[in-house]
Every structure is written in structure tokens, then in C-alpha cells.
Design a protein around this motif. Structure first.
Motif, PDB file in Angstrom:
ATOM      1  N   PHE A   5      -8.801 -28.291  13.115  1.00 22.54           N
ATOM      2  CA  PHE A   5      -8.687 -29.610  13.735  1.00 22.54           C
ATOM      3  C   PHE A   5      -9.639 -30.577  13.038  1.00 22.54           C
ATOM      4  N   VAL A   6      -9.178 -31.819  12.869  1.00 22.60           N
ATOM      5  CA  VAL A   6     -10.015 -32.866  12.290  1.00 22.60           C
ATOM      6  C   VAL A   6      -9.888 -34.127  13.138  1.00 22.60           C
ATOM      7  N   GLU A   7     -10.773 -35.076  12.904  1.00 22.67           N
ATOM      8  CA  GLU A   7     -10.666 -36.396  13.515  1.00 22.67           C
ATOM      9  C   GLU A   7      -9.686 -37.240  12.700  1.00 22.67           C
ATOM     10  N   PRO A   8      -9.014 -38.207  13.339  1.00 22.19           N
ATOM     11  CA  PRO A   8      -8.024 -39.023  12.614  1.00 22.19           C
ATOM     12  C   PRO A   8      -8.575 -39.701  11.361  1.00 22.19           C
ATOM     13  N   PHE A   9      -9.866 -40.076  11.363  1.00 25.12           N
ATOM     14  CA  PHE A   9     -10.412 -40.767  10.193  1.00 25.12           C
ATOM     15  C   PHE A   9     -10.499 -39.856   8.969  1.00 25.12           C
ATOM     16  N   GLN A  10     -10.379 -38.553   9.182  1.00 24.96           N
ATOM     17  CA  GLN A  10     -10.439 -37.619   8.056  1.00 24.96           C
ATOM     18  C   GLN A  10      -9.082 -37.450   7.372  1.00 24.96           C
ATOM     19  N   VAL A  11      -8.049 -38.026   7.977  1.00 24.58           N
ATOM     20  CA  VAL A  11      -6.697 -37.934   7.405  1.00 24.58           C
ATOM     21  C   VAL A  11      -6.437 -39.181   6.566  1.00 24.58           C
ATOM     22  N   HIS A  12      -6.170 -38.971   5.285  1.00 22.54           N
ATOM     23  CA  HIS A  12      -5.887 -40.070   4.359  1.00 22.54           C
ATOM     24  C   HIS A  12      -4.412 -40.051   3.961  1.00 22.54           C
ATOM     25  N   THR A  13      -4.044 -40.921   3.058  1.00 25.61           N
ATOM     26  CA  THR A  13      -2.627 -41.058   2.705  1.00 25.61           C
ATOM     27  C   THR A  13      -2.013 -39.764   2.202  1.00 25.61           C
ATOM     28  N   ASP A  14      -2.705 -39.089   1.299  1.00 20.56           N
ATOM     29  CA  ASP A  14      -2.115 -37.884   0.711  1.00 20.56           C
ATOM     30  C   ASP A  14      -3.034 -36.667   0.777  1.00 20.56           C
ATOM     31  N   TYR A  15      -4.151 -36.781   1.479  1.00 23.14           N
ATOM     32  CA  TYR A  15      -5.033 -35.621   1.616  1.00 23.14           C
ATOM     33  C   TYR A  15      -5.822 -35.702   2.928  1.00 23.14           C
TER      34      TYR A  15
END
Length: 254
Positions: A5-15
Motif C-alpha cells: 500500500f502507498v499514499e496517493p502522492f507516491q503514484v506518478h504517471t508511469d511509476y
């Protein structure tokens, strides 16, 4: 496939960038390498199939290969207000409640609770419980990690539950409250559960080993909680909540 699990800010466009304790777990415990695949959830119903591309001391970067919506959550928000049990029973209760779909667990201190949380140790205890919730969410394929809230007393729990659509209080003496000569306690309990609709929020109050005092049950009913019976047998505190959660999961699941 390992699930993180991660926080939404750790999700980028392609990674996705993994931070915190999971980095050490990936590197030193699982000994994963670049090229291995993992599943990552952002806690808001989005799941990503990823391939690890880089591992550093403080972060792990994983390329997003597929994004999908996860339908693993119940259509209703179930909140378990669990009076503090003795020993490490709370760990089992949290683990199984998460597996059964609970959205939140609130530890409650009632009059007959033998277990008492030391204020100095409460935060460490809650961190331990939250880690158990996260582990159970990973194991059961949940899209979110349910929160374990700070402990409150019974009165505060009733106030917190005031905003919920439905409040239930399984009670070993429910027969005395529900039987009216026309309908049995079990029939009235079925009617109560049948009236719960998808999308409604539901609070469930479970007493400690010694049960709730009659005054506490009366206060809960006055606050809008509906007494229900769980059958003719007396269930342990670590069984009662899981029993009603199982019934609600079965009724609310698609």
C-alpha cells in the motif's frame, strides 16, 4: 504476488515510488530484485500491477504496467466498536474484522473492561494494531487499509456512532428486550438486519469479557442502537463481533 500500500502522492504517471518500512522489507526480507512484479494499492480503490525498476536505500521505484479498479470493498461502511479484551485478543479481532470487510475499528473502554490501556503505551499499541490491519488488508486483497482509531470510553463511542445510519448492539439478554409475544428475538433480529440497505453506514458495539452493564445497553438504545441476538449461545467477545460482521458481509455482498 506481493502486495503493498502507498499514499496517493507516491503514484506518478508511469511509476510508483515506495517509501518507508516497505523499502527495507522489499530489499532485506523479501530480497526482491529489479524486474520482479508486485501489486500496489493507493488506498482509494486503485490497484497497480508494477515491475520493480530501481531499488535504493530509501525508496523503491516500480513501473506501472496495468491499472485497475478493485471491487473488494463492501457497499456499506461497517464500524466495529470493540470493547477492550484481555491479553492479545484484540490482535485477532482486528485481523479477522479486516478480512471480513470492516472499514474501521474503534477500541472502547467500558465499565467491565479488565484490560486498560496505559496512556504512555497506547500509541505504540495502536501502531501495532494498525500494522496488523494493513497486513490483513494485503492478505485479503482489500483495496483500502481500515483504520484502527484511538481508544475512547463508551460514552464517546456512542457519540461517534451518532452520525452513522444504523447502530447495532448484540446483547446476550436481547431476548428480554425483543420478545413481545408476537415475534421472537431472532425474528426481530432478522427484520433489523434485513432493513439494512447497501450504502448505509453501520456501527456494531461489542462488549468485553464480562459483557456490557445494563445501564450501558440502555444508554446505547437511547442513543439509537438496536439490540440484536446472536442466537441461544453465549459468544466470547472475540467471537461476537466476527459473527455479526460475517452475517452483514453475506447480506451486503453482491
Amino acid at each position: 504476488m506481493y502486495h503493498f500500500f502507498v499514499e496517493p502522492f507516491q503514484v506518478h504517471t508511469d511509476y510508483v515510488e515506495i517509501l518507508g518500512g516497505d523499502v527495507k522489507h522489499i530489499r532485506n526480507v523479501l530480497r526482491m530484485k529489479a524486474g520482479e512484479k508486485i501489486t500496489i494499492s493507493d488506498g482509494f480503490g486503485h490497484e497497480y500491477l508494477c515491475r520493480i525498476t530501481e531499488l535504493a536505500d530509501e525508496w523503491v521505484r516500480a513501473e506501472i504496467q496495468e491499472q485497475r479498479e478493485v471491487a473488494a470493498e463492501l457497499p456499506s461502511r461497517l464500524i466495529l466498536f470493540q470493547c477492550l479484551p484481555k491479553g492479545d485478543k484484540m490482535e485477532l479481532i482486528i485481523q479477522k474484522a479486516v478480512e471480513l470487510g470492516a472499514a474501521e475499528i474503534v477500541p472502547v473502554s467500558s465499565r467491565r473492561c479488565v484490560a486498560k490501556l496505559d496512556a504512555r503505551k497506547e500509541e505504540n499499541k495502536r501502531k501495532r494494531w494498525q500494522a496488523i490491519a494493513e497486513s490483513a488488508a494485503k492478505q485479503s486483497g482489500r483495496a483500502v487499509v481500515p483504520k484502527v482509531k484511538p481508544a475512547v470510553d463508551f460514552g464517546q463511542a456512542l457519540k461517534q456512532a451518532g452520525e452513522l445510519d444504523v447502530r447495532l448492539i448484540p446483547y446476550e439478554c436481547a431476548d428480554e428486550l425483543l420478545e413481545d409475544g408476537q415475534s421472537s428475538a431472532m425474528q426481530k433480529t432478522r427484520e433489523t438486519l434485513d432493513s439494512i440497505r447497501r450504502g448505509q453506514s453501520v456501527g456494531i458495539f461489542i462488549g468485553p469479557e464480562g459483557g456490557l452493564e445494563k445501564e450501558e445497553v440502555a444508554a446505547a438504545i437511547k442513543a439509537g442502537a438496536k439490540p440484536v441476538t446472536l442466537g441461544k449461545r453465549i459468544l466470547r467477545t472475540e467471537t461476537a463481533g466476527l459473527c455479526i460482521l460475517s452475517v452483514l458481509m453475506f447480506r451486503l455482498e453482491e
